[in-house]
Every structure is written in C-alpha cells, then in structure tokens.
Design a protein around this motif. Structure first.
Motif, PDB file in Angstrom:
ATOM      1  N   GLU A 321       0.848  -1.186   0.000  1.00  0.00           N
ATOM      2  CA  GLU A 321       0.000   0.000   0.000  1.00  0.00           C
ATOM      3  C   GLU A 321       0.889   1.244   0.000  1.00  0.00           C
ATOM      4  O   GLU A 321       1.781   1.362   0.825  1.00  0.00           O
ATOM      5  N   THR A 322       0.659   2.098  -0.951  1.00  0.00           N
ATOM      6  CA  THR A 322       1.529   3.263  -1.004  1.00  0.00           C
ATOM      7  C   THR A 322       0.841   4.504  -0.449  1.00  0.00           C
ATOM      8  O   THR A 322       1.446   5.311   0.229  1.00  0.00           O
ATOM      9  N   GLU A 323      -0.450   4.626  -0.731  1.00  0.00           N
ATOM     10  CA  GLU A 323      -1.138   5.843  -0.304  1.00  0.00           C
ATOM     11  C   GLU A 323      -1.857   5.623   1.006  1.00  0.00           C
ATOM     12  O   GLU A 323      -2.444   4.572   1.233  1.00  0.00           O
ATOM     13  N   LEU A 324      -1.824   6.610   1.847  1.00  0.00           N
ATOM     14  CA  LEU A 324      -2.570   6.498   3.093  1.00  0.00           C
ATOM     15  C   LEU A 324      -4.058   6.592   2.789  1.00  0.00           C
ATOM     16  O   LEU A 324      -4.469   7.422   1.986  1.00  0.00           O
ATOM     17  N   PRO A 325      -4.842   5.748   3.434  1.00  0.00           N
ATOM     18  CA  PRO A 325      -6.278   5.846   3.192  1.00  0.00           C
ATOM     19  C   PRO A 325      -6.819   7.183   3.711  1.00  0.00           C
ATOM     20  O   PRO A 325      -6.373   7.674   4.737  1.00  0.00           O
ATOM     21  N   LYS A 326      -7.745   7.735   2.939  1.00  0.00           N
ATOM     22  CA  LYS A 326      -8.294   9.037   3.306  1.00  0.00           C
ATOM     23  C   LYS A 326      -9.438   8.868   4.321  1.00  0.00           C
ATOM     24  O   LYS A 326     -10.212   7.926   4.245  1.00  0.00           O
ATOM     25  N   ILE A 327      -9.516   9.809   5.224  1.00  0.00           N
ATOM     26  CA  ILE A 327     -10.651   9.862   6.139  1.00  0.00           C
ATOM     27  C   ILE A 327     -11.370  11.170   5.841  1.00  0.00           C
ATOM     28  O   ILE A 327     -10.723  12.195   5.619  1.00  0.00           O
ATOM     29  N   LYS A 328     -12.705  11.116   5.847  1.00  0.00           N
ATOM     30  CA  LYS A 328     -13.466  12.348   5.626  1.00  0.00           C
ATOM     31  C   LYS A 328     -14.255  12.698   6.874  1.00  0.00           C
ATOM     32  O   LYS A 328     -14.763  11.815   7.552  1.00  0.00           O
ATOM     33  N   ARG A 329     -14.352  13.963   7.122  1.00  0.00           N
ATOM     34  CA  ARG A 329     -15.160  14.425   8.262  1.00  0.00           C
ATOM     35  C   ARG A 329     -16.125  15.505   7.791  1.00  0.00           C
ATOM     36  O   ARG A 329     -15.727  16.497   7.184  1.00  0.00           O
ATOM     37  N   LYS A 330     -17.392  15.272   8.121  1.00  0.00           N
ATOM     38  CA  LYS A 330     -18.435  16.216   7.692  1.00  0.00           C
ATOM     39  C   LYS A 330     -18.582  17.364   8.697  1.00  0.00           C
ATOM     40  O   LYS A 330     -18.270  17.192   9.873  1.00  0.00           O
ATOM     41  N   PRO A 331     -19.093  18.509   8.222  1.00  0.00           N
ATOM     42  CA  PRO A 331     -19.315  19.619   9.160  1.00  0.00           C
ATOM     43  C   PRO A 331     -20.539  19.333  10.033  1.00  0.00           C
ATOM     44  O   PRO A 331     -21.576  19.970   9.895  1.00  0.00           O
ATOM     45  N   ASP A 332     -20.386  18.368  10.930  1.00  0.00           N
ATOM     46  CA  ASP A 332     -21.512  17.914  11.736  1.00  0.00           C
ATOM     47  C   ASP A 332     -21.051  17.830  13.192  1.00  0.00           C
ATOM     48  O   ASP A 332     -20.022  17.208  13.479  1.00  0.00           O
ATOM     49  N   PRO A 333     -21.806  18.442  14.101  1.00  0.00           N
ATOM     50  CA  PRO A 333     -21.399  18.437  15.517  1.00  0.00           C
ATOM     51  C   PRO A 333     -21.272  17.026  16.092  1.00  0.00           C
ATOM     52  O   PRO A 333     -20.590  16.831  17.097  1.00  0.00           O
ATOM     53  N   LYS A 334     -21.928  16.051  15.451  1.00  0.00           N
ATOM     54  CA  LYS A 334     -21.908  14.689  16.005  1.00  0.00           C
ATOM     55  C   LYS A 334     -20.718  13.864  15.518  1.00  0.00           C
ATOM     56  O   LYS A 334     -20.450  12.784  16.032  1.00  0.00           O
ATOM     57  N   GLU A 335     -20.021  14.335  14.519  1.00  0.00           N
ATOM     58  CA  GLU A 335     -18.821  13.627  14.054  1.00  0.00           C
ATOM     59  C   GLU A 335     -17.723  13.771  15.110  1.00  0.00           C
ATOM     60  O   GLU A 335     -17.789  14.664  15.963  1.00  0.00           O
ATOM     61  N   PRO A 336     -16.677  12.932  15.039  1.00  0.00           N
ATOM     62  CA  PRO A 336     -15.545  13.170  15.941  1.00  0.00           C
ATOM     63  C   PRO A 336     -14.923  14.534  15.647  1.00  0.00           C
ATOM     64  O   PRO A 336     -14.886  14.967  14.492  1.00  0.00           O
TER      65      PRO A 336
END
Ligand code: GDP
Length: 439
Positions: A321-336
């Motif tokens: 694996e060469t690329e780091l997996p992407k994480i997405k975060r939404k503009p939502d108060p309930k997300e981390p």
C-alpha cells in the motif's frame, strides 16, 4: 444553546494594498453595532473601565477572528434575516503568501475589495488566484467610487478579462467621482429590486434611504438588469422561462439562483460603493448573508489516519500500500472533533490559539490530540471575540465555528487537532469543489 450552522458566515476580506480593506472592515464592524469605529478608538486618554474595554476593542479588527451578528438591512426580500459573521483576518500584504493561503483554508467565503480608481492590479491577480486555488466563493466589492478617475464598467471588464472571472453586477453606481464633479457618486442602484439606495451623510452609514431610480439612470439600470438576468438564465431554467415569458420574476428566486451560482463559484456578484463614506457596506453585508455559503455547505474535509502503517504505527496496512487511506469528516457536531490551528495571538490570559472546527464538538476543559506531533494538549478555555460586546467564554463550540483556545502548549499554526480516540491528520487540506447539487 446549539449554534445554527446555517446562519454562520466565516468570511475574510482580501484586497491589494490600499484598495480599502481596513476601511471596509472598520465600516462593517461599525455597521454591526460596534460602538466606535475601530480605527478611531485606540487613541488616547481613556479612563473608565468601560472606556478601557472599548479602547482594547479598537484593536479587535487585528484579532484573528471577530464575531458579529448581522441583520439584513437593505433588502427585506432576502431569505435569511440574520447571520452570525466570523470575520477572519487575512494578512494585508500579499508578500505573506503562506499566511494568506492559511487563512483562505479556514474561511468559507470572501469579499474581494477592488479600488475603482486603480482597477485590477498585480496584487489583485495574486489574491484572486489564491482564492481560486482554495475554491473560495466570493463577492467583489468595487470601492472608492467617490475618487477622481473612478471607473466602474472598465473594472468589471478587467475582472472578467484579466482574472478570467464571471462578474455579475447586482448594483451600479449613481454618479462617479468626488463631490465637486458634475455628477458625483452618491449611492447605488439595486438591480434586483430596481431601487436607488442612498446613504445620508452624518448617519455613519447606518441609515439607508430607498428611492425611485433617478430618471437619467433608468435606461442604464434597465440594461444592466437585463444583463444580470441573462447571466442567471445559465443557472436556472425556471428563471429563464419566467423572464422570456415576460412574467415577473420573484425576488427570492433571483437570490436563490445568485446564491447557488456563487457558492459553486460559477459567478462572482459585484457590489459597489465608497467604504470611506459608509456607502454600500450594509448591502455588502447583506450580500455576505445571502450569497456566501454557511459551513454546512462546505464539503467534508479530508485527512489521513496518522496511526497508519506509512506513519510507522498501524498493523492494519496491507503490503504494497503506497497511499494512506483518506478519512473524511463532515461539518456535523456529532462527528468526531477535528480542527486546524490557523493563528496564535497573545491574549489577556495567555496565548490564544485560533482554531477552525471542521467536525464534531470542542469542549472547554478537555483534552485533544495533536496528531502531527503525537501528543495530547489541554483545551482549558474557549473564547469568542465579539465586535460589539465583551469577549465571551464558551463551554463548547461545534463544527463550522471558529474559536480562540487557551491552554495549548506545543501546537503551532497549521497543526491539526482532533479527538484523542479518532485521529485524523488534516495537513494536506485542499478544499475540493463544493459538492452541493443545484436544485
Ligand atoms: P488597505 O490597505 O486595503 O487596508 O486600505 P485602507 O482601508 O487603509 O485604505 C487606503 C486609503 O484609501 C486610506 O487613506 C483610506 O482612507 C482610503 N479609502 C478607503 N476607502 C475609500 C473610499 O471609498 N473612498 C476614498 N476616497 N478613499 C478611501
């Protein structure tokens, strides 16, 4: 009380030097109810506590982010009646390119100020391209229409031709140049409502008088309005059909189409005035409320998992694996929670680290992770700096907001902060094109 994210406008004002960025900022703060014009306060012999507080407030425009509520003033037909503006300071000098770019990462929309006298200058091109790079939706404000040699039409052409932009005039000036010329600048024509707006002297730009369009400007205004509507046809069949059928076009529909095309960076609305004389600043703030996006409309931010193998820690990574997996975060108060430190300034009780919160909720008196440095930091206090009332300590702040944090020791400008259990590293944020779909 939970913050209504749809009413937040995280904006910055950018301009080439001398175009009037400081004056526009001061006028905005003043129009919003700040007691003194910011540039006039910090001068002298203040004695009482209140005065001292006000004197201190005189420098709030130099703070990283100053908050004020804005009630729509010039156009009762606009859909939102009030917004909470976070005005983010962008460096006044484009030499600080990295700093400008950092501030462009944390705002959702911008006002770009041009001088009607100097036109598009090399520095204007630089800031425009930077805003392009970060896909920042923007409104242009053509300032200094009261100056000798001011030109409106030429500047719009320059914005189109030199910047490759799609300027759409929502206003035109009534007259041009200083008081002693034959037909001086004295107000603006609102092409949506087809009304003349003037701003009586001595009212410090707080009062707007709405009048019929002066007869000698009627033809011009009609032509500009046709041009405005024709541009908007491209973004709404409904609007085109009404216009071509000779039907009246409801104002809310016009606002909606302008908003969507602006948020998608398909057009750049043009407003105009003279900040020095307080002319046009309230309609400009109305434009910010009506056409620039709220944090809810921003696409999720992307980051990487700093505990992943490529960072030398995770056991889960697959071979090759060469690329780091992407994480997405939404503009939502309930997300981390995740956020970005974008400026650190001295404050009464210690250094104030300014953080744009992209997801989740940040609590006062808590611990967060600085994933880049792999250490935990204390968030002792959260602060909001208001333009017209005392600084406010917050118990918590949510996605889309911008707050000053007291307590961080190791984090520096550009660092990500996140939930200790949900690490994400935002280092390479580049805002992709906004993803909301056209209705
Ligand atoms: P900045 O460098 O972009 O922050 O520009 P400033 O706000 O400091 O303005 C530069 C100069 O232009 C100052 O002398 C202002 O008083 C003046 N100025 C700003 N806006 C206007 C305007 O609308 N009309 C006129 N005549 N002068 C203006």
């Amino acid at each position: 009380m939970a913050t209504d994210l749809s009413k937040i406008r995280n904006i910055g004002i950018i301009a080439h030097i001398d175009a009037g960025k400081t004056t526009v900022t001061e006028r905005m703060l003043f129009a919003s109810g700040a007691k003194h014009r910011a540039g006039e306060v910090d001068r002298g012999t203040t004695t009482t506590d209140d005065d001292a507080e006000e004197a201190e407030r005189g420098i709030t425009i130099y703070s990283a982010c100053v908050a004020f509520p804005w009630k729509v003033a010039s156009n009762p037909g606009m859909p939102l009646k009030q917004v909470d503006v976070n005005l983010i300071d962008t460096p006044g000098h484009v030499d600080f390119t990295a700093e400008v770019e950092r501030s462009l990462r944390v705002l959702d929309g911008a006002v770009i100020v041009f001088s009607a006298r100097e036109g598009v200058e090399a520095q204007s091109e630089t800031v425009w391209r930077q805003a392009d790079k970060y896909h920042v939706p923007r409104i242009a404000f053509i300032n200094k229409l009261d100056r000798e040699g001011a030109n409106f039409d030429t500047l719009i052409e320059e914005i189109r031709d030199r910047l490759g932009a799609n300027p759409v005039a929502l206003q035109i000036p009534i007259g041009l140049g200083p008081a002693h010329v034959a037909n001086p600048f004295r107000g603006v024509i609102d092409l949506i409502r087809m009304k003349a707006l003037t701003f009586p002297e001595g009212k410090e730009g707080r009062k707007i008088v709405e009048e019929a369009i002066p007869a000698e400007f009627a033809d011009d205004a009609a032509l500009w309005r046709d041009e405005l509507l024709e541009k908007l046809y491209n973004y709404s069949n409904e609007l085109m059909e009404l216009a071509l059928g000779g039907e009246p076009i409801p104002e809310p529909l016009i606002h909606k189409v302008i908003r969507e095309a602006t948020v998608h960076q398909q057009i750049q609305p043009i407003l105009c005035g003279s900040a020095l004389h307080g002319i046009g600043v309230q309609p400009l703030l109305d434009g910010v409320a009506a056409y620039l996006p709220s944090p809810l409309e921003m696409p999720p931010v992307e980051g990487v998992d700093p505990t992943h193998k490529a960072h030398g820690k995770s056991k889960k990574a697959k071979e090759g694996e060469t690329e780091l997996p992407k994480i997405k975060r939404k503009p939502d108060p309930k997300e981390p929670f995740c956020g970005l430190v974008f400026k650190i300034l001295p404050y009464k009780t210690g250094d104030l680290s300014w953080v744009r919160i992209y997801s989740g909720t940040l609590e006062g008196n808590s611990r967060v992770l600085n994933p880049g440095k792999d250490l935990k930091e204390n968030v002792a206090q959260l602060w909001r700096i208001h333009a017209s009332k005392k600084d406010e300590q917050l118990t918590s702040a949510t996605a889309g907001d911008i707050v000053g944090v007291i307590g961080l020791r190791e984090s520096v400008t550009g660092d990500t902060l996140c939930d200790t259990r949900e690490p994400i590293l935002l280092e390479s944020i580049e805002f992709p094109q906004t993803v909301i779909s056209m209705a």
